[in-house]
Design a protein around this motif. Structure first.
Motif, PDB file in Angstrom:
ATOM      1  N   GLY A   1      45.356  52.218  41.146  1.00  0.00           N
ATOM      2  CA  GLY A   1      44.927  50.626  40.991  1.00  0.00           C
ATOM      3  C   GLY A   1      44.584  50.406  39.714  1.00  0.00           C
TER       4      GLY A   1
ATOM      5  N   ARG B   1      41.062  41.263  69.309  1.00  0.00           N
ATOM      6  CA  ARG B   1      41.964  40.531  68.542  1.00  0.00           C
ATOM      7  C   ARG B   1      42.746  39.581  69.545  1.00  0.00           C
TER       8      ARG B   1
ATOM      9  N   GLY C   1      35.035  42.882  69.419  1.00  0.00           N
ATOM     10  CA  GLY C   1      36.278  43.680  68.704  1.00  0.00           C
ATOM     11  C   GLY C   1      37.372  43.300  68.939  1.00  0.00           C
TER      12      GLY C   1
ATOM     13  N   ARG D   1      46.066  46.682  40.811  1.00  0.00           N
ATOM     14  CA  ARG D   1      45.412  46.124  41.982  1.00  0.00           C
ATOM     15  C   ARG D   1      43.685  46.073  41.326  1.00  0.00           C
ATOM     16  N   LYS D   2      43.506  46.861  40.765  1.00  0.00           N
ATOM     17  CA  LYS D   2      41.946  46.719  40.280  1.00  0.00           C
ATOM     18  C   LYS D   2      41.750  46.661  38.615  1.00  0.00           C
TER      19      LYS D   2
END
Lengths: 322, 140
Positions: A153, A10, A8, A120-121
């Motif tokens: 969206g 980074r 987990g 976006r959608k």
């Protein structure tokens, strides 16, 4: 020592490099962009062509939508040079008689804006007054906000938007819904596109009593009524889609039917054509069953003149205008 | 002392873009999201106040992010978390839950020991924040 990362975690180096990758540096001022290739990449032509082939007539509407597509493409090209032109306002108002294709165009529009990366959608949320306005004090705001959140969206299509405002009742909750709508249309332009739809004259009076709404809508698009030929073309398209065809002797009857139907009150353009075809299908099926015997592909798909001639439109006299 | 409850709580606070990315993941799996807030940081305080109802049928993270921001405006000094529910098991199951806002300063906890019969000791965790009445525990 080898660098190992815990679960987990980074890695700072890789993480930041990945995050910065998508942001291209602006192109130099003397660069050239191939607009034709941009256009092909966005696959916008598929939607525009589908609009052309599947929707008959509606020339002003198609022109406006092509213009919007062009603007968004050019804006994308400009953005690559680092020219910030602000987000165009794409809230729209569709006015026109019943059955002129307002909802159909809205669905296509959502798809188009999605391909051009404006939303976006690319889904369409279709609502009416019932979905926005509550029944008691304090019910409207959460209800309207929920619908707005669902539409984010994508495109929010408000059918018969003039019902939101009831001039005769000043305590009507519709006004509250309009205010929330205006606020979101102004502040969250990035998140959704609002399309209002309705009949021309009633939308005009709606806008005159809500000037704020009118000024926030950049595109007022009027859907013209279909001509006789266009209606016939629509009818043929619908028949073809459902796997039916007209017998040669049915053609003039169908033409005559549409002419008579147009003259009658409550004619709803493409919707009436659809209903006429539905009824012809019923009569066709009934005729085949009544005749009995063996049928082939031709009998099952071809509509005979009788299927239309049995209609009320031919038996009744021309209705009084109204 | 930073409290560590829910997913990602050992990471630095997520930015709004990262939160939006998590929300789109949840929405993509068909999990409705809801926003909750509290000013009692005790780890056993599992029932936080709901900020509105869970949001169903959303397609885009903007709607959820909008509610998070509304909640942040109303409660700038509270803990706010986002829950995503997986209804696939036929019961309410929290599939993802993480903190999206914490107060500017978190005073932490102390351990209270209480001696009871037979020299036994009961231990309880006391959050310094709860010394003050609900509603003005952090800043303000």
């Amino acid at each position: 020592m080898t660098e190992r990362m815990g679960f987990g975690m980074r890695s700072g180096v890789n993480g930041s490099a990945e995050a910065e990758a998508p942001a291209d540096p602006p192109l130099p001022a003397d660069a050239r962009i191939d607009l034709a290739r941009e256009r092909a990449d966005s696959q916008v032509d598929e939607v525009l062509d589908a609009l052309d082939t599947e929707l008959v007539g509606l020339v002003p509407v198609k022109t406006r939508i092509r213009e919007i597509a062009a603007l968004l493409l050019v804006d994308r090209a400009r953005a690559r040079f680092g020219i910030d032109s602000g987000r165009p306002n794409l809230h729209m108002c569709f006015t026109g008689s019943p059955g002129t294709g307002k909802t159909t165009v809205a669905v296509r529009l959502a798809e188009l804006l999605h391909r051009l990366g404006y939303i976006r959608k690319g889904h369409l949320v279709s609502v009416t007054r019932d979905d926005l306005v509550g029944q008691y004090v304090g019910h409207t705001a959460p209800k309207t906000k929920e619908v707005l959140k669902r539409a984010m969206g994508g495109v929010l299509f408000i059918d018969e938007a003039y019902y939101l405002y009831r001039a005769e009742n000043e305590r009507d909750y519709g006004q509250e819904a309009i205010e929330i709508l205006l606020q979101v249309m102004e502040n969250q332009r990035d998140d959704l596109v609002v399309v209002l739809a309705g009949y021309k004259d009633r939308m005009d009076s709606f806008f005159s009593s809500n000037p704020g709404m009118s000024s926030r809508i950049a595109h007022h698009i009027d859907f013209p009524d279909y001509t006789g030929e266009e209606l016939e073309a629509i009818g043929r398209l619908m028949l073809a889609r459902e796997g039916y065809a007209l017998a040669p002797e049915t053609e003039p009857v169908f033409h005559d039917y549409l002419e008579r139907r147009r003259a009658r009150p409550r004619f709803a353009n493409a919707r009436s054509v659809r209903n006429a075809i539905e009824r012809a299908r019923l009569r066709h099926a009934n005729r085949l069953i009544a005749e009995g015997g063996r049928v082939g592909r031709a009998e099952l798909t071809i509509l005979q003149p009788d299927d239309f001639l049995a209609s009320r439109v031919f038996t009744e006299k021309a209705a009084p205008p109204g | 002392m930073r409290i560590t409850q829910g997913t990602f709580s050992y990471l630095p606070d997520l930015t709004d873009e990262e939160i939006a990315a998590q929300i789109s993941y949840a929405l993509g799996r068909g999990w409705p999201c809801s926003v909750e807030f509290t000013d009692d940081p005790h780890p056993r305080n599992s029932y936080w106040e709901m900020w509105g109802l869970p949001m169903f049928d959303l397609k885009d993270p903007a709607g959820v992010l909008y509610e998070i921001n509304e909640c942040r405006k109303a409660y700038p000094n509270h803990y706010i978390r986002l829950n995503a529910y997986d209804a696939g098991y036929g019961r309410q199951t929290t599939a993802l839950s993480f903190i999206v806002q914490r107060p500017p300063s978190e005073p932490g906890f102390r351990i209270d020991r209480q001696e009871t019969s037979d020299r036994r000791v009961r231990v309880s965790l006391h959050a310094y924040a709860t010394d003050r009445p609900e509603g003005d525990r952090y800043g303000s």
